[in-house]
Design an enzyme around this catalytic site. Sequence first.
Site, PDB file in Angstrom:
ATOM      1  N   ARG A  96     -29.770   0.484  22.315  1.00 58.98           N
ATOM      2  CA  ARG A  96     -30.932  -0.419  22.230  1.00 58.98           C
ATOM      3  C   ARG A  96     -31.806  -0.103  21.011  1.00 58.98           C
ATOM      4  O   ARG A  96     -32.329  -1.010  20.365  1.00 58.98           O
ATOM      5  CB  ARG A  96     -31.768  -0.372  23.514  1.00 58.98           C
ATOM      6  CG  ARG A  96     -32.821  -1.476  23.535  1.00 58.98           C
ATOM      7  CD  ARG A  96     -33.497  -1.626  24.878  1.00 58.98           C
ATOM      8  NE  ARG A  96     -34.223  -0.424  25.243  1.00 58.98           N
ATOM      9  CZ  ARG A  96     -34.791  -0.226  26.420  1.00 58.98           C
ATOM     10  NH1 ARG A  96     -34.729  -1.150  27.354  1.00 58.98           N
ATOM     11  NH2 ARG A  96     -35.432   0.894  26.695  1.00 58.98           N
TER      12      ARG A  96
ATOM     13  N   LYS B 238     -37.767  -3.063  21.168  1.00 58.80           N
ATOM     14  CA  LYS B 238     -38.826  -2.128  21.583  1.00 58.80           C
ATOM     15  C   LYS B 238     -39.616  -1.699  20.340  1.00 58.80           C
ATOM     16  O   LYS B 238     -39.413  -0.623  19.784  1.00 58.80           O
ATOM     17  CB  LYS B 238     -38.185  -0.938  22.316  1.00 58.80           C
ATOM     18  CG  LYS B 238     -39.107  -0.337  23.347  1.00 58.80           C
ATOM     19  CD  LYS B 238     -38.329   0.483  24.355  1.00 58.80           C
ATOM     20  CE  LYS B 238     -39.209   1.408  25.163  1.00 58.80           C
ATOM     21  NZ  LYS B 238     -40.232   0.776  25.957  1.00 58.80           N
TER      22      LYS B 238
HETATM   23  N1  PLP Z   1     -40.068  -4.113  29.282  1.00 57.05           N
HETATM   24  C1  PLP Z   1     -40.893  -3.490  28.441  1.00 57.05           C
HETATM   25  C2  PLP Z   1     -41.811  -4.310  27.616  1.00 57.05           C
HETATM   26  C3  PLP Z   1     -40.873  -2.096  28.348  1.00 57.05           C
HETATM   27  O1  PLP Z   1     -41.686  -1.447  27.533  1.00 57.05           O
HETATM   28  C4  PLP Z   1     -39.981  -1.365  29.155  1.00 57.05           C
HETATM   29  C5  PLP Z   1     -39.894   0.083  29.042  1.00 57.05           C
HETATM   30  O2  PLP Z   1     -39.027   0.611  28.430  1.00 57.05           O
HETATM   31  C6  PLP Z   1     -39.142  -2.070  30.015  1.00 57.05           C
HETATM   32  C7  PLP Z   1     -39.212  -3.440  30.055  1.00 57.05           C
HETATM   33  C8  PLP Z   1     -38.174  -1.344  30.875  1.00 57.05           C
HETATM   34  O3  PLP Z   1     -37.052  -0.961  30.157  1.00 57.05           O
HETATM   35  P1  PLP Z   1     -36.196   0.312  30.580  1.00 57.05           P
HETATM   36  O4  PLP Z   1     -35.799   0.095  31.978  1.00 57.05           O
HETATM   37  O5  PLP Z   1     -35.066   0.317  29.660  1.00 57.05           O
HETATM   38  O6  PLP Z   1     -37.105   1.480  30.430  1.00 57.05           O
HETATM   39  C1  COI Z   2     -40.700   3.080  29.484  1.00 60.54           C
HETATM   40  O1  COI Z   2     -40.617   2.659  30.627  1.00 60.54           O
HETATM   41  O2  COI Z   2     -39.985   3.945  29.010  1.00 60.54           O
HETATM   42  C2  COI Z   2     -41.683   2.521  28.598  1.00 60.54           C
HETATM   43  O3  COI Z   2     -41.447   2.516  27.423  1.00 60.54           O
HETATM   44  C3  COI Z   2     -42.949   2.075  29.133  1.00 60.54           C
HETATM   45  C4  COI Z   2     -44.023   2.674  28.350  1.00 60.54           C
HETATM   46  C5  COI Z   2     -44.452   1.913  27.179  1.00 60.54           C
HETATM   47  C6  COI Z   2     -44.951   3.544  29.006  1.00 60.54           C
END
Ligand code: PLP
Ligand code: COI
Length: 342
Positions: free
Chosen positions: A83, A186
């Site tokens: 990612r 991200k």
């Molecule tokens: N959406 C956003 C905007 C986020 O910052 C995060 C955190 O990482 C997620 C979703 C969840 O993604 P993940 O499950 O890969 O941490």
């Molecule tokens: C995560 O869930 O890893 C995120 O990046 C959320 C965060 C911005 C606190």
Amino acid sequence: MEKNENIDWANISFGYMPTDYNVRAAFKDGKWSDMEVTDSDHVNIHMAATCLHYGQEIFEGLKAFRGKDGKIRIFRLEENAKRIQRSAEGIMMEPVPLDLFKKMVIEVVKKNERFIPPYGSGASLYIRPLEIGTSAQVGVKPSKEYTFLIFVTPVGAYFKNGFKPSKIAILRGYDRAAPNGTGKWKVGGNYAASLSAGKKAQDNGYAAVLYLDPKEKKYIDECGPANFFAIKGNTYITPKSDSILPSITNMSLQQIAKDMGLAVEARPMPVEELDVVDEAAECGTAAVTAPISEIHDIDTGKKYIISKDGEPGAVTTQLYNHLRAIQLGDEEDTHNWVTILD
Ligand code: PLP
Ligand code: COI
């Protein structure tokens, strides 16, 4: 070296706690350096660096856990490596090679092993990889040089409520990301764009903002820094849109849901559908799985009551328990999601 002796592991917050080392690599003259281990918490950058002016910054978030067997497990290392490459390509940064990413994550976790919370504490070691454009530019152009670094910090629950359901607000005057913008990556700027809505929600007693799609304000998008899912009968439903960050937790929960015999639908989800769902939750690395009790559409006055008794739904609880059990090594890792360190 006594920094961790008095840590109250069961009560740590989701915040920054200094650890011993971080790891770094630099992209210069068309190639990546090998990693360097440092004990400095600071980065020295040029004042005209693209990360400071034009937001060339991307990051990741993943976690390491200590199992009952004492082993260290990192959850979905490969997916996070992939990612951050997509995020890099999205805003014209230099992608970090997958092997370098993985090697650096493993090294930084090992070097800070004494900060991995003990099994049973509910806490984990949060791993934060980030990349910045470092060369001086004044024209709006991508940097020629990049720094990639990873720090770790022990964390507890992201939401104060933990697994107790929270109230969420829809704020129609705010978008987290543009329809064809950077929402699917991200990118640091997405989080800057979410700060003011997040503060407004919190000041009014809500745990997070449920964003609607930025084009028509018709469909559910994301929930603060997490994805959204709902349970309707025997189906796991999660919104699909180009402005959503593809959550690795959501991807894992969808697989767990299938393993549990649920149907999975990833599709545009009209906000009115909240009237007929049985359970709702947000999910992400930081949030893990956080159930939602009520969703208030502030501008229309509509209130969606998801949990009538204020308790987490049965399916959400099962999904959460399976996810945690796989992360901690209490349940077999049948999909090869976990990297066990030796
Ligand atoms: N959406 C956003 C905007 C986020 O910052 C995060 C955190 O990482 C997620 C979703 C969840 O993604 P993940 O499950 O890969 O941490
Ligand atoms: C995560 O869930 O890893 C995120 O990046 C959320 C965060 C911005 C606190």
